[in-house]
Scaffold this motif. Structure first.
Motif, PDB file in Angstrom:
ATOM      1  N   TRP A 246      39.686  43.803  29.226  1.00 34.08           N
ATOM      2  CA  TRP A 246      40.383  45.062  29.495  1.00 34.08           C
ATOM      3  C   TRP A 246      41.282  44.920  30.722  1.00 34.08           C
ATOM      4  O   TRP A 246      41.199  45.666  31.687  1.00 34.08           O
ATOM      5  N   VAL A 247      42.191  43.947  30.659  1.00 32.34           N
ATOM      6  CA  VAL A 247      42.936  43.507  31.841  1.00 32.34           C
ATOM      7  C   VAL A 247      44.028  44.501  32.224  1.00 32.34           C
ATOM      8  O   VAL A 247      44.721  45.053  31.385  1.00 32.34           O
ATOM      9  N   GLY A 248      44.187  44.686  33.536  1.00 26.05           N
ATOM     10  CA  GLY A 248      45.337  45.382  34.078  1.00 26.05           C
ATOM     11  C   GLY A 248      46.318  44.378  34.659  1.00 26.05           C
ATOM     12  O   GLY A 248      47.375  44.132  34.086  1.00 26.05           O
ATOM     13  N   PRO A 249      45.980  43.731  35.810  1.00 21.38           N
ATOM     14  CA  PRO A 249      46.951  42.870  36.518  1.00 21.38           C
ATOM     15  C   PRO A 249      47.104  41.491  35.877  1.00 21.38           C
ATOM     16  O   PRO A 249      46.444  40.529  36.264  1.00 21.38           O
ATOM     17  N   LEU A 250      47.984  41.363  34.893  1.00 19.91           N
ATOM     18  CA  LEU A 250      48.202  40.084  34.215  1.00 19.91           C
ATOM     19  C   LEU A 250      48.575  38.977  35.199  1.00 19.91           C
ATOM     20  O   LEU A 250      48.059  37.862  35.127  1.00 19.91           O
ATOM     21  N   ARG A 251      49.479  39.283  36.119  1.00 16.44           N
ATOM     22  CA  ARG A 251      50.025  38.248  37.007  1.00 16.44           C
ATOM     23  C   ARG A 251      48.934  37.655  37.893  1.00 16.44           C
ATOM     24  O   ARG A 251      48.922  36.441  38.140  1.00 16.44           O
ATOM     25  N   PHE A 252      48.026  38.492  38.378  1.00  9.21           N
ATOM     26  CA  PHE A 252      46.967  37.986  39.252  1.00  9.21           C
ATOM     27  C   PHE A 252      46.131  36.931  38.539  1.00  9.21           C
ATOM     28  O   PHE A 252      45.906  35.832  39.058  1.00  9.21           O
ATOM     29  N   TYR A 253      45.652  37.248  37.342  1.00 13.91           N
ATOM     30  CA  TYR A 253      44.777  36.313  36.629  1.00 13.91           C
ATOM     31  C   TYR A 253      45.540  35.087  36.145  1.00 13.91           C
ATOM     32  O   TYR A 253      44.987  33.977  36.103  1.00 13.91           O
ATOM     33  N   SER A 254      46.796  35.270  35.786  1.00 15.22           N
ATOM     34  CA  SER A 254      47.601  34.123  35.366  1.00 15.22           C
ATOM     35  C   SER A 254      47.770  33.136  36.514  1.00 15.22           C
ATOM     36  O   SER A 254      47.619  31.919  36.338  1.00 15.22           O
ATOM     37  N   ARG A 255      48.065  33.646  37.707  1.00 21.82           N
ATOM     38  CA  ARG A 255      48.279  32.773  38.855  1.00 21.82           C
ATOM     39  C   ARG A 255      46.970  32.209  39.402  1.00 21.82           C
ATOM     40  O   ARG A 255      46.909  31.052  39.830  1.00 21.82           O
ATOM     41  N   ALA A 256      45.910  33.012  39.388  1.00 25.83           N
ATOM     42  CA  ALA A 256      44.658  32.593  40.031  1.00 25.83           C
ATOM     43  C   ALA A 256      43.920  31.532  39.232  1.00 25.83           C
ATOM     44  O   ALA A 256      43.362  30.587  39.809  1.00 25.83           O
ATOM     45  N   VAL A 257      43.895  31.668  37.892  1.00 23.36           N
ATOM     46  CA  VAL A 257      43.095  30.739  37.087  1.00 23.36           C
ATOM     47  C   VAL A 257      43.813  30.288  35.815  1.00 23.36           C
ATOM     48  O   VAL A 257      43.187  29.730  34.912  1.00 23.36           O
ATOM     49  N   GLY A 258      45.133  30.530  35.731  1.00 18.28           N
ATOM     50  CA  GLY A 258      45.874  30.088  34.559  1.00 18.28           C
ATOM     51  C   GLY A 258      45.509  30.815  33.283  1.00 18.28           C
ATOM     52  O   GLY A 258      45.674  30.270  32.179  1.00 18.28           O
ATOM     53  N   ALA A 259      45.018  32.052  33.388  1.00 20.01           N
ATOM     54  CA  ALA A 259      44.618  32.807  32.202  1.00 20.01           C
ATOM     55  C   ALA A 259      45.840  33.239  31.403  1.00 20.01           C
ATOM     56  O   ALA A 259      46.938  33.410  31.957  1.00 20.01           O
ATOM     57  N   ARG A 260      45.653  33.402  30.106  1.00 21.02           N
ATOM     58  CA  ARG A 260      46.741  33.844  29.239  1.00 21.02           C
ATOM     59  C   ARG A 260      46.314  35.090  28.468  1.00 21.02           C
ATOM     60  O   ARG A 260      45.146  35.226  28.087  1.00 21.02           O
ATOM     61  N   ALA A 261      47.250  35.998  28.225  1.00 22.83           N
ATOM     62  CA  ALA A 261      46.973  37.172  27.405  1.00 22.83           C
ATOM     63  C   ALA A 261      46.756  36.716  25.971  1.00 22.83           C
ATOM     64  O   ALA A 261      47.524  35.900  25.451  1.00 22.83           O
ATOM     65  N   GLU A 262      45.703  37.240  25.331  1.00 21.99           N
ATOM     66  CA  GLU A 262      45.378  36.710  24.001  1.00 21.99           C
ATOM     67  C   GLU A 262      44.863  37.789  23.058  1.00 21.99           C
ATOM     68  O   GLU A 262      45.543  38.144  22.103  1.00 21.99           O
ATOM     69  N   ARG A 263      43.678  38.316  23.292  1.00 23.29           N
ATOM     70  CA  ARG A 263      43.112  39.283  22.346  1.00 23.29           C
ATOM     71  C   ARG A 263      43.737  40.655  22.571  1.00 23.29           C
ATOM     72  O   ARG A 263      43.839  41.131  23.705  1.00 23.29           O
ATOM     73  N   VAL A 264      44.126  41.301  21.483  1.00 21.40           N
ATOM     74  CA  VAL A 264      44.758  42.616  21.526  1.00 21.40           C
ATOM     75  C   VAL A 264      43.890  43.602  20.762  1.00 21.40           C
ATOM     76  O   VAL A 264      43.355  43.278  19.689  1.00 21.40           O
TER      77      VAL A 264
END
Length: 273
Positions: A246-264
């Protein structure tokens, strides 16, 4: 096709490994929650009332065993869920997560048959949510020293968990407090002895979250460190990836651990008359 856990494991093809744990979590919600598990031959629906607004009901989980599909079981279960919700005073039903004990934010778009069922039953799509996926282990990186007065901790005792839960409720809400208290792993940061941030995993089985940093500690770099501590726990527990729910801040997680948006997830609702 016997019990709820077996039905869920067979029906939830994208979540089979954790399906029994999801059923168990939904059957162990906060003590104040009104909920019900309803079954038919080969089908299961779990339903609950929102604690914030008890006129809103949630269809938390709907599963029909493959051997029973194509026989109208799903529609029967939705109707049974709506009947129970009306009897409990609900005026609206939602295919949407009911925090803090929930299975998904809404209907995973990959479960297309469930979305079609919701729409054919008169539910309207009103919101979209998403998860991010982080591969484990996260690559190690050099981190600058923590500023004086900042310390990182693992909540190893019940007293620690209670302190973090109280902090989460004070700064955010009771849902996050419950998740912190019931998480598999819980880490937190202090500034001059006072809790200023926390991160949890496993409150919703296998997923990361929630996490939060109080305004006084933003910019100190503790959020990323707590996140990485949680993901290291999950890797040690045998996971090769994790869902950040249930992510809000995409940029934070992308930069911190290389996470990608996936499940919708699509969230649906319908007024009950």
């Amino acid at each position: 096709m016997t019990g709820p856990r077996e039905i869920a494991r067979a029906a939830l093809t994208f979540d089979a490994a954790e399906a029994p744990a999801l059923v168990d979590r939904l059957m162990s919600p906060p003590a104040t929650r009104r909920w019900k598990a309803l079954t038919t031959d080969g089908g299961l629906v779990m339903v609950s009332l929102s604690e914030r607004d008890p006129t809103i009901g949630h269809i938390d989980l709907l599963a029909v065993h493959p051997d029973a599909q194509g026989k109208g079981r799903g529609r029967e279960l939705v109707a049974a869920a709506e009947t129970w919700l009306r009897a409990e005073g609900a005026t609206q039903a939602r295919f949407a997560g009911n925090p803090p004990a929930y299975a998904w934010p809404g209907i995973d778009v990959r479960y297309t048959a469930a979305a079609c069922l919701a729409e054919s039953a008169g539910y309207e799509r009103y919101h979209v949510a998403w998860n991010m996926t982080a591969r484990l282990p996260v690559a190690a990186e050099a981190e600058p020293p923590l500023r004086p007065g900042v310390e990182l901790h693992t909540a190893a005792s019940g007293e620690d968990r209670a302190r973090v839960a109280a902090f989460a409720e004070r700064e955010w809400n009771a849902n996050w407090a419950w998740e912190a208290a019931n998480a598999t792993g819980l880490h937190y940061a202090t500034l001059d002895g006072e809790i200023v941030a926390f991160a949890a995993w496993g409150a919703r089985p296998l997923w990361f979250g929630p996490m939060g940093t109080a305004p006084a500690a933003r910019g100190l770099g503790v959020g990323g460190r707590l996140l990485r501590r949680c993901l290291a726990d999950q890797h040690a527990a045998g996971l090769t990836e994790t869902q950040i729910g249930w992510v809000g801040p995409l940029r934070f997680y992308s930069r911190a651990v290389g996470a990608r948006a996936e499940r919708v997830f699509w969230l649906y609702r319908r007024d009950l008359r």
